[in-house]
Scaffold this active site. Structure first.
Site, PDB file in Angstrom:
ATOM      1  N   CYS A  83      -0.543   4.152   2.138  1.00 29.09           N
ATOM      2  CA  CYS A  83      -0.332   3.949   3.577  1.00 29.09           C
ATOM      3  C   CYS A  83       1.125   4.217   3.957  1.00 29.09           C
ATOM      4  O   CYS A  83       1.404   4.888   4.942  1.00 29.09           O
ATOM      5  CB  CYS A  83      -0.648   2.506   3.986  1.00 29.09           C
ATOM      6  SG  CYS A  83      -2.184   1.875   3.336  1.00 29.09           S
ATOM      7  N   ASP A  84       2.050   3.659   3.191  1.00 29.81           N
ATOM      8  CA  ASP A  84       3.448   3.622   3.641  1.00 29.81           C
ATOM      9  C   ASP A  84       4.404   4.516   2.861  1.00 29.81           C
ATOM     10  O   ASP A  84       5.548   4.711   3.286  1.00 29.81           O
ATOM     11  CB  ASP A  84       3.957   2.163   3.580  1.00 29.81           C
ATOM     12  CG  ASP A  84       3.167   1.276   4.537  1.00 29.81           C
ATOM     13  OD1 ASP A  84       2.667   1.794   5.543  1.00 29.81           O
ATOM     14  OD2 ASP A  84       3.048   0.065   4.267  1.00 29.81           O
ATOM     15  N   CYS A 125       0.831  -1.210   0.000  1.00 34.55           N
ATOM     16  CA  CYS A 125       0.000   0.000   0.000  1.00 34.55           C
ATOM     17  C   CYS A 125       0.865   1.258   0.000  1.00 34.55           C
ATOM     18  O   CYS A 125       1.446   1.605   1.042  1.00 34.55           O
ATOM     19  CB  CYS A 125      -0.936  -0.029   1.212  1.00 34.55           C
ATOM     20  SG  CYS A 125      -1.998   1.426   1.328  1.00 34.55           S
TER      21      CYS A 125
HETATM   22  C1  LIG Z   1       0.363  -4.634   5.725  1.00 27.22           C
HETATM   23  C2  LIG Z   1      -0.808  -3.681   5.459  1.00 27.22           C
HETATM   24  C3  LIG Z   1      -0.734  -2.388   5.958  1.00 27.22           C
HETATM   25  C4  LIG Z   1      -1.788  -1.509   5.721  1.00 27.22           C
HETATM   26  N1  LIG Z   1      -1.687  -0.240   6.230  1.00 27.22           N
HETATM   27  C5  LIG Z   1      -2.717   0.622   6.060  1.00 27.22           C
HETATM   28  C6  LIG Z   1      -2.642   1.933   6.616  1.00 27.22           C
HETATM   29  O1  LIG Z   1      -1.646   2.337   7.221  1.00 27.22           O
HETATM   30  N2  LIG Z   1      -3.713   2.746   6.416  1.00 27.22           N
HETATM   31  C7  LIG Z   1      -4.833   2.358   5.716  1.00 27.22           C
HETATM   32  O2  LIG Z   1      -5.771   3.148   5.600  1.00 27.22           O
HETATM   33  N3  LIG Z   1      -4.921   1.112   5.196  1.00 27.22           N
HETATM   34  C8  LIG Z   1      -3.899   0.239   5.353  1.00 27.22           C
HETATM   35  N4  LIG Z   1      -3.977  -1.017   4.799  1.00 27.22           N
HETATM   36  C9  LIG Z   1      -5.197  -1.395   4.073  1.00 27.22           C
HETATM   37  C10 LIG Z   1      -6.297  -1.796   5.096  1.00 27.22           C
HETATM   38  O3  LIG Z   1      -5.759  -2.693   6.046  1.00 27.22           O
HETATM   39  C11 LIG Z   1      -7.477  -2.422   4.374  1.00 27.22           C
HETATM   40  O4  LIG Z   1      -7.992  -1.497   3.424  1.00 27.22           O
HETATM   41  C12 LIG Z   1      -8.596  -2.779   5.386  1.00 27.22           C
HETATM   42  O5  LIG Z   1      -8.107  -3.696   6.347  1.00 27.22           O
HETATM   43  C13 LIG Z   1      -9.803  -3.372   4.683  1.00 27.22           C
HETATM   44  O6  LIG Z   1     -10.724  -3.730   5.654  1.00 27.22           O
HETATM   45  P1  LIG Z   1     -11.871  -4.816   5.421  1.00 27.22           P
HETATM   46  O7  LIG Z   1     -12.610  -4.894   6.712  1.00 27.22           O
HETATM   47  O8  LIG Z   1     -12.596  -4.507   4.189  1.00 27.22           O
HETATM   48  O9  LIG Z   1     -11.131  -6.199   5.112  1.00 27.22           O
HETATM   49  P2  LIG Z   1      -9.965  -7.017   5.808  1.00 27.22           P
HETATM   50  O10 LIG Z   1      -9.086  -6.156   6.620  1.00 27.22           O
HETATM   51  O11 LIG Z   1      -9.359  -7.800   4.697  1.00 27.22           O
HETATM   52  O12 LIG Z   1     -10.737  -7.998   6.819  1.00 27.22           O
HETATM   53  C14 LIG Z   1     -11.527  -9.053   6.343  1.00 27.22           C
HETATM   54  C15 LIG Z   1     -11.712 -10.075   7.462  1.00 27.22           C
HETATM   55  O13 LIG Z   1     -12.632 -11.070   7.008  1.00 27.22           O
HETATM   56  C16 LIG Z   1     -12.207 -12.341   7.443  1.00 27.22           C
HETATM   57  N5  LIG Z   1     -12.774 -13.361   6.545  1.00 27.22           N
HETATM   58  C17 LIG Z   1     -12.469 -13.579   5.240  1.00 27.22           C
HETATM   59  N6  LIG Z   1     -13.205 -14.600   4.748  1.00 27.22           N
HETATM   60  C18 LIG Z   1     -13.999 -15.031   5.765  1.00 27.22           C
HETATM   61  C19 LIG Z   1     -14.971 -16.056   5.898  1.00 27.22           C
HETATM   62  N7  LIG Z   1     -15.292 -16.865   4.864  1.00 27.22           N
HETATM   63  N8  LIG Z   1     -15.580 -16.239   7.100  1.00 27.22           N
HETATM   64  C20 LIG Z   1     -15.279 -15.439   8.137  1.00 27.22           C
HETATM   65  N9  LIG Z   1     -14.344 -14.439   8.088  1.00 27.22           N
HETATM   66  C21 LIG Z   1     -13.725 -14.245   6.913  1.00 27.22           C
HETATM   67  C22 LIG Z   1     -10.678 -12.258   7.338  1.00 27.22           C
HETATM   68  O14 LIG Z   1     -10.065 -13.217   8.198  1.00 27.22           O
HETATM   69  C23 LIG Z   1     -10.429 -10.823   7.822  1.00 27.22           C
HETATM   70  O15 LIG Z   1     -10.233 -10.750   9.220  1.00 27.22           O
HETATM   71  C24 LIG Z   1      -2.933  -1.916   4.985  1.00 27.22           C
HETATM   72  C25 LIG Z   1      -2.992  -3.222   4.476  1.00 27.22           C
HETATM   73  C26 LIG Z   1      -1.947  -4.096   4.684  1.00 27.22           C
HETATM   74  C27 LIG Z   1      -1.997  -5.497   4.123  1.00 27.22           C
END
Ligand SMILES: Cc1cc2nc3c(=O)[nH]c(=O)nc-3n(C[C@H](O)[C@H](O)[C@H](O)COP(=O)(O)OP(=O)(O)OC[C@H]3O[C@@H](n4cnc5c(N)ncnc54)[C@H](O)[C@@H]3O)c2cc1C
Length: 311
Positions: free
Chosen positions: A138-139, A135
């Site tokens: 982010c970084d 990202c």
């Molecule tokens: C290393 C890293 C650093 C980042 N740093 C930043 C930052 O500094 N600032 C920023 O704004 N964004 C950052 N991001 C991006 C940000 O983390 C994502 O945009 C955000 O987490 C998305 O949220 P979400 O809830 O949509 O999905 P996710 O965070 O992907 O969460 C989805 C969840 O669903 C669960 N899941 C999946 N399938 C199933 C299933 N079948 N049954 C039950 N549970 C399930 C997964 O285990 C997971 O816990 C970063 C991403 C990464 C990888």
């Protein structure tokens, strides 16, 4: 209401889900979150989140998750650590199958996120958060005056690479082909940016360093020559895999699809919403995931009121 019947079922326990649960719980709707691993999603491993409003000194992903989870639970959301395996629609009712049971609800919020596609090269996993990132938004600001490698040739690679040029001394875009697939406007911008250098027909073979990334080994696919490129950051944009397998062909034509929604985050199926990184055209940020969770929750509450009025 029976134990397995909820007003709202949220699939996934990342930031989008936890934000939605704050709103639905606070609206006194019986809410359950299903999370297959641990709450927090992708952000859990991040040591410093620097762009989430309200935390001017930054916060770790783990701490932010703990606060979001506490907030959702405070308003009564239940969190069940079960993997969702299937989703079926029967009239107004949606039936969720997990690895431990079956649950009914008129409203589903899909928040199962996505995972960045990995290169699968030595050093990649070892240096995540220590020079390897998925990202730029982010970084990127952490790489002021540094040399950075960006891997990929699509829209994400080029737009994120251009963002990183605001900080880095040089951005080396390593791409396996001799032409980019990004939109022409981004290509033109990248080609005319003096901080961007292209490394064509090439792949990363290894990411190396001691505590932090110090360089990459690049292989030219045309002549198999290898060279070392010193750098402090490696940003990888080679795709994003949405967690949609449990949907079968509901809302998805193939397993790799991101879900389309309207401005209320509602999908093509009434009562099913999609938020965060699983969504088509997602900005893949914490704040947008949380915002979309809130929008879906408010729209769902209105939908539930309508459904109750019809009974
Ligand atoms: C290393 C890293 C650093 C980042 N740093 C930043 C930052 O500094 N600032 C920023 O704004 N964004 C950052 N991001 C991006 C940000 O983390 C994502 O945009 C955000 O987490 C998305 O949220 P979400 O809830 O949509 O999905 P996710 O965070 O992907 O969460 C989805 C969840 O669903 C669960 N899941 C999946 N399938 C199933 C299933 N079948 N049954 C039950 N549970 C399930 C997964 O285990 C997971 O816990 C970063 C991403 C990464 C990888």
């Amino acid at each position: 209401m029976s134990n397995n019947v909820y007003d709202i079922v949220i699939i996934g326990g990342g930031p989008a889900a936890l934000s939605a649960a704050v709103y639905t719980g606070r609206a006194e709707l019986k809410t359950v979150i299903f999370e297959k691993k641990v709450t927090g999603g992708q952000i859990l491993t991040s040591t410093l989140v620097d762009n989430y409003p309200g935390f001017p000194d930054g916060i770790s992903g783990a701490e932010l998750t703990e606060l979001m989870e506490k907030h959702a639970k405070k308003f009564g959301a239940e969190i069940k650590y079960e993997e969702v395996l299937g989703l079926k629609v029967e009239g107004d009712t949606k039936i969720v199958t997990t690895d431990s049971g079956m649950y009914n609800s008129p409203i589903i919020i899909l928040a199962s996120g996505a995972d960045p596609r990995k290169l699968g090269v030595p050093g990649e996993d070892e240096f995540v958060g220590r020079g390897v990132s998925y990202c730029g938004t982010c970084d990127g600001p952490f790489y002021k005056d540094k040399d950075v490698v960006v891997v990929g040739g699509g829209d994400s690679a080029i737009t994120e690479g251009l963002f990183i040029t605001k900080f880095a001394k040089a951005v080396h875009i390593v791409h396996r082909r001799a032409e980019l697939t990004a939109a022409k406007i981004f290509q033109d911008e990248a080609r005319s940016n003096p901080r961007v250098r292209f490394v064509w027909n090439s792949v990363i073979e290894e990411i190396s360093g001691r505590d932090m990334v110090e360089g990459v080994t690049i292989k030219n696919l045309l002549n198999n020559e290898r060279k070392d490129l010193p750098c402090q950051g490696v940003f990888i944009f080679v795709g994003n895999i949405p967690n949609t397998g449990f949907l079968g062909n509901l809302l998805c034509v193939d397993q790799g699809c991101h879900i389309e929604t309207d401005e209320n985050m509602e999908t093509a199926i009434k009562g099913i919403y999609a938020v965060g990184d699983i969504r088509k055209n997602s900005y893949r940020q914490l704040v947008t995931a949380a915002g979309e969770g809130a929008i879906a929750a408010m729209a769902a509450e209105r939908e539930l009121t309508k459904l109750h009025a019809q009974k």
